[in-house]
Design a protein around this motif. Sequence first.
Motif, PDB file in Angstrom:
ATOM      1  N   SER A 266       0.827  -1.206   0.000  1.00 43.62           N
ATOM      2  CA  SER A 266       0.000   0.000   0.000  1.00 43.62           C
ATOM      3  C   SER A 266       0.863   1.259   0.000  1.00 43.62           C
ATOM      4  O   SER A 266       0.501   2.276  -0.597  1.00 43.62           O
ATOM      5  N   GLY A 267       2.033   1.182   0.633  1.00 42.15           N
ATOM      6  CA  GLY A 267       2.934   2.324   0.636  1.00 42.15           C
ATOM      7  C   GLY A 267       3.445   2.680  -0.746  1.00 42.15           C
ATOM      8  O   GLY A 267       3.823   3.828  -1.006  1.00 42.15           O
ATOM      9  N   GLY A 268       3.440   1.689  -1.662  1.00 38.99           N
ATOM     10  CA  GLY A 268       3.844   1.944  -3.037  1.00 38.99           C
ATOM     11  C   GLY A 268       2.754   2.540  -3.899  1.00 38.99           C
ATOM     12  O   GLY A 268       2.977   2.784  -5.102  1.00 38.99           O
ATOM     13  N   GLY A 269       1.569   2.762  -3.322  1.00 37.94           N
ATOM     14  CA  GLY A 269       0.463   3.371  -4.065  1.00 37.94           C
ATOM     15  C   GLY A 269      -0.327   2.415  -4.929  1.00 37.94           C
ATOM     16  O   GLY A 269      -1.157   2.848  -5.740  1.00 37.94           O
ATOM     17  N   TRP A 270      -0.126   1.112  -4.745  1.00 37.96           N
ATOM     18  CA  TRP A 270      -0.745   0.150  -5.650  1.00 37.96           C
ATOM     19  C   TRP A 270      -2.251   0.028  -5.477  1.00 37.96           C
ATOM     20  O   TRP A 270      -2.958  -0.277  -6.438  1.00 37.96           O
ATOM     21  N   VAL A 271      -2.760   0.274  -4.261  1.00 39.32           N
ATOM     22  CA  VAL A 271      -4.210   0.136  -4.053  1.00 39.32           C
ATOM     23  C   VAL A 271      -4.969   1.145  -4.919  1.00 39.32           C
ATOM     24  O   VAL A 271      -6.015   0.842  -5.487  1.00 39.32           O
ATOM     25  N   GLY A 272      -4.425   2.351  -5.049  1.00 36.46           N
ATOM     26  CA  GLY A 272      -5.109   3.402  -5.804  1.00 36.46           C
ATOM     27  C   GLY A 272      -4.639   3.555  -7.229  1.00 36.46           C
ATOM     28  O   GLY A 272      -4.807   4.628  -7.827  1.00 36.46           O
ATOM     29  N   LEU A 273      -4.072   2.491  -7.810  1.00 36.15           N
ATOM     30  CA  LEU A 273      -3.495   2.593  -9.155  1.00 36.15           C
ATOM     31  C   LEU A 273      -4.465   3.174 -10.174  1.00 36.15           C
ATOM     32  O   LEU A 273      -4.099   4.045 -10.973  1.00 36.15           O
ATOM     33  N   ALA A 274      -5.699   2.700 -10.181  1.00 34.37           N
ATOM     34  CA  ALA A 274      -6.684   3.185 -11.150  1.00 34.37           C
ATOM     35  C   ALA A 274      -7.688   4.145 -10.521  1.00 34.37           C
ATOM     36  O   ALA A 274      -8.711   4.461 -11.118  1.00 34.37           O
ATOM     37  N   GLY A 275      -7.383   4.623  -9.308  1.00 35.40           N
ATOM     38  CA  GLY A 275      -8.323   5.479  -8.594  1.00 35.40           C
ATOM     39  C   GLY A 275      -8.381   6.902  -9.118  1.00 35.40           C
ATOM     40  O   GLY A 275      -7.495   7.372  -9.847  1.00 35.40           O
ATOM     41  N   ASN A 276      -9.428   7.598  -8.711  1.00 36.60           N
ATOM     42  CA  ASN A 276      -9.675   8.975  -9.134  1.00 36.60           C
ATOM     43  C   ASN A 276      -8.584   9.896  -8.571  1.00 36.60           C
ATOM     44  O   ASN A 276      -8.438  10.032  -7.359  1.00 36.60           O
ATOM     45  N   PRO A 277      -7.823  10.582  -9.441  1.00 36.24           N
ATOM     46  CA  PRO A 277      -6.749  11.459  -8.957  1.00 36.24           C
ATOM     47  C   PRO A 277      -7.242  12.600  -8.068  1.00 36.24           C
ATOM     48  O   PRO A 277      -6.478  13.122  -7.255  1.00 36.24           O
ATOM     49  N   ALA A 278      -8.499  12.975  -8.188  1.00 38.59           N
ATOM     50  CA  ALA A 278      -9.032  14.064  -7.377  1.00 38.59           C
ATOM     51  C   ALA A 278      -9.042  13.715  -5.895  1.00 38.59           C
ATOM     52  O   ALA A 278      -9.113  14.606  -5.039  1.00 38.59           O
ATOM     53  N   TYR A 279      -8.960  12.429  -5.587  1.00 39.03           N
ATOM     54  CA  TYR A 279      -8.996  11.990  -4.196  1.00 39.03           C
ATOM     55  C   TYR A 279      -7.773  11.155  -3.820  1.00 39.03           C
ATOM     56  O   TYR A 279      -7.808  10.406  -2.847  1.00 39.03           O
ATOM     57  N   GLY A 280      -6.713  11.282  -4.589  1.00 35.32           N
ATOM     58  CA  GLY A 280      -5.482  10.598  -4.228  1.00 35.32           C
ATOM     59  C   GLY A 280      -5.159   9.356  -5.025  1.00 35.32           C
ATOM     60  O   GLY A 280      -4.116   8.727  -4.797  1.00 35.32           O
ATOM     61  N   GLY A 281      -6.023   8.966  -5.951  1.00 30.37           N
ATOM     62  CA  GLY A 281      -5.709   7.835  -6.814  1.00 30.37           C
ATOM     63  C   GLY A 281      -4.713   8.231  -7.893  1.00 30.37           C
ATOM     64  O   GLY A 281      -4.460   9.418  -8.124  1.00 30.37           O
ATOM     65  N   LEU A 282      -4.153   7.245  -8.577  1.00 30.45           N
ATOM     66  CA  LEU A 282      -3.161   7.527  -9.619  1.00 30.45           C
ATOM     67  C   LEU A 282      -3.773   7.695 -11.003  1.00 30.45           C
ATOM     68  O   LEU A 282      -3.088   8.134 -11.926  1.00 30.45           O
TER      69      LEU A 282
END
Length: 590
Positions: free
Chosen positions: A88-104
């Motif tokens: 999770s520290g590598g940002g993998w959970v939010g890989l396809a998430g909305n960038p407006a809320y912290g996703g990539l």
Amino acid sequence: MAGYQAPLRDMRFVLHEVFAAERLWSRLPALAGTVDAATADAILEEAAKVTGELLTPLNRSGDEQGARWEAGVVHTPDGFREAYATYSGGGWVGLAGNPAYGGLGMPKMLAVQFEEMLYAANASFTLYSALTSGCCLALDAHADEALKRLYLPRLYSGEWAGTMCLTEAQAGSDLGLLRTRAEPQADGSYAISGSKIFITGGEHDLTENIVHLVLARLPDAPPSSRGISLFLVPKRLVGPDGSLGPHNALSCGALEHKMGIKASATCVMNFDGATGYLIGEPNKGLAAMFTMMNYERLSIGIQGLGCAEASYQSAVAYARERRQGRTPDGARRAEQATVPIIAHADVRRMLLTMKALTEGGRAFSTYVAQQLDLAKYANDTDKRRRAQALAALLTPVAKAFLTDTGLESCVHGQQVFGGHGYIREWGQEQLVRDVRIAQIYEGTNGIQAHDLLERKVVADGGAALRLFAEEIRAFADRPGNPRAGELLQALERLESVSAWLLERAAQEPALIGAAAVDYLHLLGYVAYAYMWLRMADTAQNRLADDDAFYGAKLATAQFYFAKLLPRIASLEAAIRAGSRPLYELTDEQF
């Protein structure tokens, strides 16, 4: 035996060469400037390290130890907490998430390649983050702004995890039977009461909070599925600033003891007046939940694909090393008493079946993801609607066909090992156990088949199917495709059967149920044939660049058309036999 290694060369082939993803992304304003080929390749390279070095080593130990329940507290296997913190520290959970809320904000076409790596490396571990990603999708699409800003950044970061709570003891596929209640409170929240079963990640020690999406009924709700609402129910109450308060009135009553995915906590969850918040409109919860479910169904299809790839890699390595018997002509190599079993025809049949189905599935899952990206990001309304129709048509196929063929491949992989395939230390029996659930949860494959035929084909008079057929025919009609004739014949068979079903369904009420599974498989094999024609076309044009890789593609395509696509003839015969053979016996005669 060597551990799982992500098939990066083939993933890049599918993503960049077959589907020209970078060209598509550059035409979608939301993605242009966010991701290009170099970015995608860098993400895949790093993902391969994470899955191969961090998650694969925990797969067998996690299976042996399993998740443990102690007085309402669930402990994941040794190493999972540390691995999840790194992951999770590598940002993998939010890989396809909305960038407006912290996703990539990465496209689904790239995300499915990563999901395949995850499931191949460690299916149990993957389910924790897969449910979180699905939870985020539903919240992003349907929650109000305050809830999104409070919850999404912490879910994308992996600080918190998510679940979906649908099933009850009396309400499985028929969610209209659920009894969980939601009582309005003076402060605008709701008191949620009821019990849910089969809740993946309902309780665990990986994160400090768990966000449950719960289906429940309001006091004045209409009956059946028309009266279901969706609620966000956190494990621990959350302050306006995101700080964690006391434990909510919910608990994990037990863990299920399962055949496979033993390191994934499958929970009985009890809600005893727990504080919850309405997501979306009252009595519209099922539609909101299906925003999550449709993506989850593709994800679970990819579970079948990932397990099949892991099984294939292991089986090929074993077949190259294990020596037994003579060559097909009876000769022995002069310097060796025996030959590697990969020389034997039946072993080659199994390995080629695995290879053809897995590589075809990789292309197909990427194609479905392409439709999801177009449906989400395309500016042109017609393109968006077309992609939505194709995604709706093919999602049940992706879930069911990828998992049915995934089990077939894993069983082949186990069989290649002979007696060693039945022994734990080689890993094949775990893959067979882990992949089996994928045919059951997120809507059984029989339910998927019924959804495909009744709702996605018959209900719209075959309109979405015609869109898919037109695309296939347009590609097959291009000059220089040596297998195009075989694909067109298969497509004509599919269209003929579909027309027959459309005509007969109204006169034979049980026909849809009787034909559904065979029909889904028929469509699946034709869809894979389309994928294989596209891959073969690309490989033929690039053969001079890499004869070994592209030559293998062409040979595998030949195997698919010669040995696997002919299965559709028997599927057609079974469909046209109608429903009567299923009802010749009375219930008492079973």
